[in-house]
Design an enzyme around this catalytic site. Structure first.
Site, PDB file in Angstrom:
ATOM      1  N   HIS A 169     -12.070 -13.489  20.808  1.00 36.49           N
ATOM      2  CA  HIS A 169     -13.355 -13.151  20.397  1.00 36.49           C
ATOM      3  C   HIS A 169     -14.270 -13.692  21.216  1.00 36.49           C
ATOM      4  CE1 HIS A 169     -14.786 -17.258  18.804  1.00 36.49           C
ATOM      5  NE2 HIS A 169     -13.753 -17.403  18.432  1.00 36.49           N
ATOM      6  N   ASN A 186     -17.412 -24.736  27.634  1.00 38.85           N
ATOM      7  CA  ASN A 186     -18.307 -24.163  27.026  1.00 38.85           C
ATOM      8  C   ASN A 186     -19.669 -24.045  26.752  1.00 38.85           C
ATOM      9  OD1 ASN A 186     -16.671 -26.031  25.837  1.00 38.85           O
ATOM     10  ND2 ASN A 186     -17.831 -25.377  23.811  1.00 38.85           N
ATOM     11  N   GLY A 202      -7.898 -19.657  19.719  1.00 36.96           N
ATOM     12  CA  GLY A 202      -7.923 -20.568  20.738  1.00 36.96           C
ATOM     13  C   GLY A 202      -7.516 -21.969  20.153  1.00 36.96           C
ATOM     14  N   THR A 203      -8.070 -22.353  19.095  1.00 35.38           N
ATOM     15  CA  THR A 203      -7.928 -23.653  18.703  1.00 35.38           C
ATOM     16  C   THR A 203      -6.254 -24.070  18.730  1.00 35.38           C
ATOM     17  OG1 THR A 203     -10.037 -23.883  17.716  1.00 35.38           O
ATOM     18  CG2 THR A 203      -8.437 -25.212  16.671  1.00 35.38           C
ATOM     19  N   THR A 212       4.468 -13.491  10.290  1.00 40.00           N
ATOM     20  CA  THR A 212       4.295 -12.034  10.691  1.00 40.00           C
ATOM     21  C   THR A 212       3.163 -11.807  11.664  1.00 40.00           C
ATOM     22  OG1 THR A 212       5.531 -11.613   8.613  1.00 40.00           O
ATOM     23  CG2 THR A 212       4.092  -9.845   9.830  1.00 40.00           C
ATOM     24  N   GLN A 221     -12.898 -19.967  27.762  1.00 44.22           N
ATOM     25  CA  GLN A 221     -14.275 -19.387  28.319  1.00 44.22           C
ATOM     26  C   GLN A 221     -14.038 -18.618  29.424  1.00 44.22           C
ATOM     27  OE1 GLN A 221     -17.312 -19.234  26.862  1.00 44.22           O
ATOM     28  NE2 GLN A 221     -16.844 -20.381  25.270  1.00 44.22           N
ATOM     29  N   CYS A 247     -19.408 -25.514  17.348  1.00 44.02           N
ATOM     30  CA  CYS A 247     -18.852 -26.366  16.391  1.00 44.02           C
ATOM     31  C   CYS A 247     -19.735 -27.508  16.120  1.00 44.02           C
ATOM     32  CB  CYS A 247     -17.406 -26.592  17.158  1.00 44.02           C
ATOM     33  SG  CYS A 247     -16.696 -25.329  17.860  1.00 44.02           S
ATOM     34  N   SER A 265      -8.435 -16.833  23.748  1.00 44.93           N
ATOM     35  CA  SER A 265      -8.893 -16.329  22.385  1.00 44.93           C
ATOM     36  C   SER A 265      -9.762 -15.149  22.872  1.00 44.93           C
ATOM     37  CB  SER A 265      -9.740 -17.442  21.818  1.00 44.93           C
ATOM     38  OG  SER A 265     -10.190 -16.872  20.596  1.00 44.93           O
TER      39      SER A 265
HETATM   40  C1  LIG Z   1     -14.357 -21.027  21.349  1.00 45.36           C
HETATM   41  C2  LIG Z   1     -13.400 -22.189  22.351  1.00 45.36           C
HETATM   42  C3  LIG Z   1     -12.187 -22.784  21.738  1.00 45.36           C
HETATM   43  C4  LIG Z   1     -11.860 -22.287  20.212  1.00 45.36           C
HETATM   44  O1  LIG Z   1     -11.211 -20.933  20.269  1.00 45.36           O
HETATM   45  P1  LIG Z   1     -11.394 -20.254  18.676  1.00 45.36           P
HETATM   46  O2  LIG Z   1     -10.357 -18.729  18.969  1.00 45.36           O
HETATM   47  O3  LIG Z   1     -12.722 -20.095  18.378  1.00 45.36           O
HETATM   48  O4  LIG Z   1     -10.454 -21.210  17.658  1.00 45.36           O
HETATM   49  C5  LIG Z   1     -11.475 -23.472  22.493  1.00 45.36           C
HETATM   50  N1  LIG Z   1     -11.992 -23.955  23.730  1.00 45.36           N
HETATM   51  C6  LIG Z   1     -12.892 -23.424  24.195  1.00 45.36           C
HETATM   52  C7  LIG Z   1     -13.372 -23.859  25.630  1.00 45.36           C
HETATM   53  C8  LIG Z   1     -13.620 -22.435  23.474  1.00 45.36           C
HETATM   54  O5  LIG Z   1     -15.042 -22.026  24.146  1.00 45.36           O
END
Ligand SMILES: *Cc1c(COP(=O)(O)O)cnc(C)c1O
Length: 389
Positions: free
Chosen positions: A203, A153, A73-74, A239, A181, A327, A201
Site C-alpha cells: 500500500h 518513513n 509490512g508489519t 490461504t 518505504q 502510527c 508492503s
Molecule cells: C508503513 C510502514 C511499515 C508497516 O507496513 P504496513 O503494511 O502498514 O503494516 C513498516 N515499516 C515502514 C518503514 C513503513 O513505512
C-alpha cells in the site's frame, strides 16, 4: 467535490485503477484456492499466485522462491525479528537496530525483551543517518541479528545499507532490512546488496492495503511466525489473499515500468515545495539532508508553533499532511525520529511531513505553500514563544 490535495503518501497511497481492475477480476473469476490444484480453477489460482510472486521477485532482483507473501509490512518485520530471534537463541540473544526504526521494529524488540533478548539502539546523525561506526562497535559475540531500515518513513533519510550488509556478512550475523518505504522509490537489488531478509508492503506503492512480503535469501533459516497449513513453501500458513497478491504484483509491474518518470516527478515536486516554503516563510528549517532523502519526502520545522494546529488548518483547506508517522499521530509525543536526530522537543512539535505523490501538480504546491504562509503567520501571532523571540 471539495478540494483535496493528498500529501501524505508515506502513510499510504491511492490505489491505481489498473490495480483495482486486476483485483476485481481475480475476485470475480479466480475464487479457487491455490492449494486445491486437482481441478482447473484451483490450478488457475495457483498460476496467478506464482506469476505474481515472479513479478515481485523480479522487481527486487530475487529468485521467486525467496519471496513469501504476508499480511502487511508489519507482519514481515515481526516475522523477521521474532523468527530470527527464536531460531538463533542458542547462539545468542543480542539484536542491533537503530533509534529511528518504524514501531513495527521498535515494539517487536521491546516484546522480545520478555524472552531475555537485549537490543542496542544505534544513534543517528543530524541528517537521520545511522552511525555505522557505533553499529560496528556494538557487535558482540552473542549478536544474532542486525535490523536497519532502508529509508526512514518520517524524514526520508536513506541508510548506508551496503556498508552495513558488508559488516554483517563479515561477522556472520543475519541482516534484515525494512524496505517498506524504499520499494518503488529506490532501485533495489537484494542480490547485489547481499541482504538476508527484507520487508515490503503494497500500500505504500499504490497497491492494496493488507498485503506484504518478506524476502528471505535462500539458505536463511528462521522460525515460522504464523503456524498452520503448508502454504508459502510451509513457511507462512494461511490461504493466500490472491486478489491482494495479484494487486501487489500489478503495482510492482507498473512501478517498474514508470520508475524513472515517476521518481523524477516526485523529486521535482519535493524540491519545489522545499524551495517555496523556505522562500515564502520565515524561520522554517528542513529536517535532514537536502538530497539524501526519499524522492517524495519534505519534513520541515516551523518554529514557535505546534504541528497539530497547522494540520487542522490544512485539513480545512483540503490538504492532507502529517506530523510524523500515521502510527504515532494521535499520541501527542514528539517524533522519536526527530528527537534522535537531535532536533529539540519544541522544534520537533512544530514539524510537518509532506510526502508528495505521482498525482501532485505544481499548482498543488503553490496552493499548499500559500495556505502554509497564512496559517503560520496566524499561529505565530498567537504564540507566546514567538512574541518573546
Ligand atoms: C508503513 C510502514 C511499515 C508497516 O507496513 P504496513 O503494511 O502498514 O503494516 C513498516 N515499516 C515502514 C518503514 C513503513 O513505512
Amino acid at each position: 467535490m471539495a478540494k483535496r490535495i493528498y500529501l501524505d503518501n508515506a502513510a499510504t497511497t491511492k490505489v491505481r485503477p489498473e490495480v483495482i481492475d486486476t483485483m476485481v477480476e481475480v475476485l470475480q473469476e479466480n475464487y479457487g484456492n491455490p492449494s486445491s490444484t486437482l481441478y482447473s480453477i484451483g490450478k488457475d489460482a495457483k498460476e496467478i499466485l506464482e506469476n505474481s510472486r515472479h513479478i515481485v521477485a523480479d522487481f527486487i532482483g530475487a529468485d521467486d522462491k525467496e519471496i513469501y507473501f504476508t499480511a502487511c509490512g508489519t507482519e514481515s518485520d515481526n516475522w523477521a525479528l521474532k523468527g530470527a530471534a527464536f531460531a538463533k537463541m542458542n547462539k545468542g540473544k543480542h539484536i542491533i537496530t537503530s533509534k529511528i526504526e518504524h514501531h513495527a521494529i521498535l515494539h517487536t524488540c521491546k516484546y522480545l525483551k520478555k524472552f531475555g533478548f537485549e537490543t542496542t539502539f544505534v544513534d543517528v546523525d543530524e541528517n537521520g543517518v545511522v552511525d555505522v561506526e557505533q553499529l560496528k562497535n556494538s557487535i558482540r559475540p552473542d549478536t544474532i541479528l542486525i535490523s536497519i531500515m532502508y529509508a526512514n518513513n518520517e524524514m526520508g533519510s536513506i541508510q548506508p545499507i551496503k556498508e552495513i550488509a558488508e559488516i554483517a556478512r563479515e561477522q556472520n550475523i543475519l541482516f534484515h532490512v525494512d524496505a517498506v518505504q524504499a520499494l518503488g522509490a529506490v532501485k533495489l537489488d537484494v542480490k547485489a546488496l547481499d541482504i538476508d531478509m527484507m520487508s515490503f508492503s503494497a500500500h505504500k506503492l499504490h497497491g492494496p492495503k493488507g498485503i506484504g512480503a518478506l524476502y528471505m535469501k535462500k539458505g536463511v533459516r528462521i522460525d515460522n511466525f504464523i503456524h498452520g497449513g503448508a502454504q508459502e513453501n510451509k513457511k507462512r500458513a494461511g490461504t493466500e489473499s490472491l486478489h491482494n497478491i495479484a494487486g501487489f504484483a500489478k503495482a510492482c509491474e507498473i512501478n517498474k515500468y514508470e520508475f524513472d518518470k515517476k521518481n523524477n516527478h516526485l523529486k521535482y515536486m519535493r524540491d519545489l515545495l522545499i524551495k517555496e516554503l523556505q522562500e515564502k516563510i520565515e524561520d522554517c528549517v528542513l529536517n535532514g539532508h537536502a538530497t539524501n532523502r526519499l524522492p517524495n519526502n519534505v519534513n520541515m520545522t516551523f518554529k514557535f508553533i505546534e504541528g497539530e494546529s497547522i494540520l487542522l488548518w490544512l485539513d480545512m483547506a483540503g490538504v492532507c499532511a502529517s506530523t510524523g508517522s500515521a502510527c504515532s499521530s494521535g499520541s501527542l509525543s514528539a517524533s522519536h525520529v526527530l528527537l534522535a536526530m537531535g532536533v529539540n522537543d519544541e522544534a520537533a512539535h512544530g514539524s510537518i511531513r509532506f510526502t508528495v505523490g505521482e498525482e501532485t501538480t505544481e499548482e498543488d504546491i503553490h496552493y499548499v505553500v500559500n495556505e502554509m504562509k497564512i496559517v503560520v503567520e496566524k499561529l505565530r501571532l498567537m504564540s507566546p514563544l514567538y512574541n518573546r523571540h
